[in-house]
Design an enzyme around this catalytic site. Sequence first.
Site, PDB file in Angstrom:
ATOM      1  N   LYS A  24     -17.745 -15.612  28.912  1.00  0.00           N
ATOM      2  CA  LYS A  24     -18.416 -15.773  27.607  1.00  0.00           C
ATOM      3  C   LYS A  24     -17.945 -17.018  26.876  1.00  0.00           C
ATOM      4  O   LYS A  24     -18.741 -17.781  26.367  1.00  0.00           O
ATOM      5  CB  LYS A  24     -18.124 -14.570  26.694  1.00  0.00           C
ATOM      6  CG  LYS A  24     -18.953 -13.354  26.938  1.00  0.00           C
ATOM      7  CD  LYS A  24     -18.863 -12.387  25.756  1.00  0.00           C
ATOM      8  CE  LYS A  24     -17.455 -12.008  25.354  1.00  0.00           C
ATOM      9  NZ  LYS A  24     -16.725 -11.224  26.347  1.00  0.00           N
TER      10      LYS A  24
ATOM     11  N   ARG B 290      -6.851 -16.790  34.364  1.00  0.00           N
ATOM     12  CA  ARG B 290      -7.276 -17.717  33.303  1.00  0.00           C
ATOM     13  C   ARG B 290      -6.088 -18.433  32.652  1.00  0.00           C
ATOM     14  O   ARG B 290      -5.078 -17.826  32.326  1.00  0.00           O
ATOM     15  CB  ARG B 290      -8.035 -16.937  32.236  1.00  0.00           C
ATOM     16  CG  ARG B 290      -8.328 -17.767  30.986  1.00  0.00           C
ATOM     17  CD  ARG B 290      -9.398 -17.194  30.155  1.00  0.00           C
ATOM     18  NE  ARG B 290      -9.098 -15.882  29.615  1.00  0.00           N
ATOM     19  CZ  ARG B 290      -9.980 -15.161  28.924  1.00  0.00           C
ATOM     20  NH1 ARG B 290     -11.187 -15.644  28.705  1.00  0.00           N
ATOM     21  NH2 ARG B 290      -9.654 -13.980  28.455  1.00  0.00           N
TER      22      ARG B 290
ATOM     23  N   ARG C  97      -8.371  -3.708  27.586  1.00  0.00           N
ATOM     24  CA  ARG C  97      -9.509  -4.446  27.031  1.00  0.00           C
ATOM     25  C   ARG C  97     -10.808  -4.043  27.731  1.00  0.00           C
ATOM     26  O   ARG C  97     -11.847  -3.918  27.091  1.00  0.00           O
ATOM     27  CB  ARG C  97      -9.274  -5.959  27.150  1.00  0.00           C
ATOM     28  CG  ARG C  97      -8.159  -6.423  26.224  1.00  0.00           C
ATOM     29  CD  ARG C  97      -7.695  -7.818  26.543  1.00  0.00           C
ATOM     30  NE  ARG C  97      -8.759  -8.792  26.444  1.00  0.00           N
ATOM     31  CZ  ARG C  97      -8.788  -9.934  27.135  1.00  0.00           C
ATOM     32  NH1 ARG C  97      -7.816 -10.210  27.994  1.00  0.00           N
ATOM     33  NH2 ARG C  97      -9.771 -10.770  26.969  1.00  0.00           N
TER      34      ARG C  97
HETATM   35  P1  AMP Z   1     -11.735 -12.126  22.864  1.00  0.00           P
HETATM   36  O1  AMP Z   1     -11.135 -13.470  22.748  1.00  0.00           O
HETATM   37  O2  AMP Z   1     -13.176 -12.088  22.433  1.00  0.00           O
HETATM   38  O3  AMP Z   1     -11.526 -11.501  24.231  1.00  0.00           O
HETATM   39  O4  AMP Z   1     -10.953 -11.165  21.818  1.00  0.00           O
HETATM   40  C1  AMP Z   1      -9.572 -10.949  21.929  1.00  0.00           C
HETATM   41  C2  AMP Z   1      -9.158  -9.751  21.105  1.00  0.00           C
HETATM   42  O5  AMP Z   1      -9.489  -9.969  19.730  1.00  0.00           O
HETATM   43  C3  AMP Z   1      -9.840  -8.445  21.470  1.00  0.00           C
HETATM   44  O6  AMP Z   1      -9.187  -7.778  22.547  1.00  0.00           O
HETATM   45  C4  AMP Z   1      -9.714  -7.674  20.159  1.00  0.00           C
HETATM   46  O7  AMP Z   1      -8.391  -7.202  19.963  1.00  0.00           O
HETATM   47  C5  AMP Z   1      -9.943  -8.766  19.117  1.00  0.00           C
HETATM   48  N1  AMP Z   1     -11.379  -8.950  18.781  1.00  0.00           N
HETATM   49  C6  AMP Z   1     -12.130 -10.062  18.972  1.00  0.00           C
HETATM   50  N2  AMP Z   1     -13.372  -9.906  18.519  1.00  0.00           N
HETATM   51  C7  AMP Z   1     -13.447  -8.643  18.035  1.00  0.00           C
HETATM   52  C8  AMP Z   1     -14.485  -7.871  17.448  1.00  0.00           C
HETATM   53  N3  AMP Z   1     -15.720  -8.381  17.271  1.00  0.00           N
HETATM   54  N4  AMP Z   1     -14.181  -6.606  17.065  1.00  0.00           N
HETATM   55  C9  AMP Z   1     -12.948  -6.073  17.221  1.00  0.00           C
HETATM   56  N5  AMP Z   1     -11.926  -6.744  17.788  1.00  0.00           N
HETATM   57  C10 AMP Z   1     -12.161  -8.030  18.194  1.00  0.00           C
END
Ligand code: AMP
Length: 226
Positions: free
Chosen positions: A17, A131, A175
């Site tokens: 993404k 990664r 996750r």
């Molecule tokens: P990402 O970089 O999108 O994988 O997000 C990393 C972490 O940030 C996730 O595992 C969540 O702990 C938090 N996070 C990011 N976006 C959200 C969201 N829209 N809602 C809730 N937690 C989020």
Amino acid sequence: MAINRAFIFLGPPGAGKGTQAKRIAKLSGVPHLSTGDMMRDAVSRGTDLGKVVGPIMQRGELVSDELVMKMIEERLAQPDCAAGCLFDGFPRTLPQAEGLDRILDSKGFGKPVVVDLSVGEEKLLRRLTGRRTCSVGGEIYNVYDAPPKVDGICDNDGGKLVQRADDTAEVVRQRLAAYDRATKPLTEYYRRQGVLHVVDASASMDEVSRALGEIVKRAEGRNGHL
Ligand code: AMP
């Protein structure tokens, strides 16, 4: 080119993404809004928000809808989002999706264009645990599939490559579980609205970018290259 519309990139952690969202946002000239990046930035700056969300992220759990919606509302109020934006990692729960629909309505945006980047679990694990991110420019590599020329060093700016604290095998499992529980149902939510496009994200990054580019072009109602 500015577009009066939001793009939403759904897909499990490791679907690519972030990489794809950066490429497509750059090509179509809209801001790339990654809630994960915003929160990592708050953590590294040691802000009040960062202190709250840091431990939650560390455990691979989801941050509360309330905090996320507040952050998004503030960001969307900035002038660069007036003509559109691309969401990466947001919305992640049904209440966030419903909240976003209300905001987009109030801004007079059309229906969002939603893409679901779909990948099998084995590939996700390989992508996540392999990664590495440049600590200077944010360029993303993979030690298995897209390694830098020199181990641990960014090809672009010589920055040190680091592993995200939540990309370890244990946290990755959390996750993925959070994704299955809270975020996967969103594909159905958007499918019912008739705005969902599913893209096979197990293909190469360039092939996936091409597929996404086509969807974006069609949504913008124009031909030619982005
Ligand atoms: P990402 O970089 O999108 O994988 O997000 C990393 C972490 O940030 C996730 O595992 C969540 O702990 C938090 N996070 C990011 N976006 C959200 C969201 N829209 N809602 C809730 N937690 C989020």
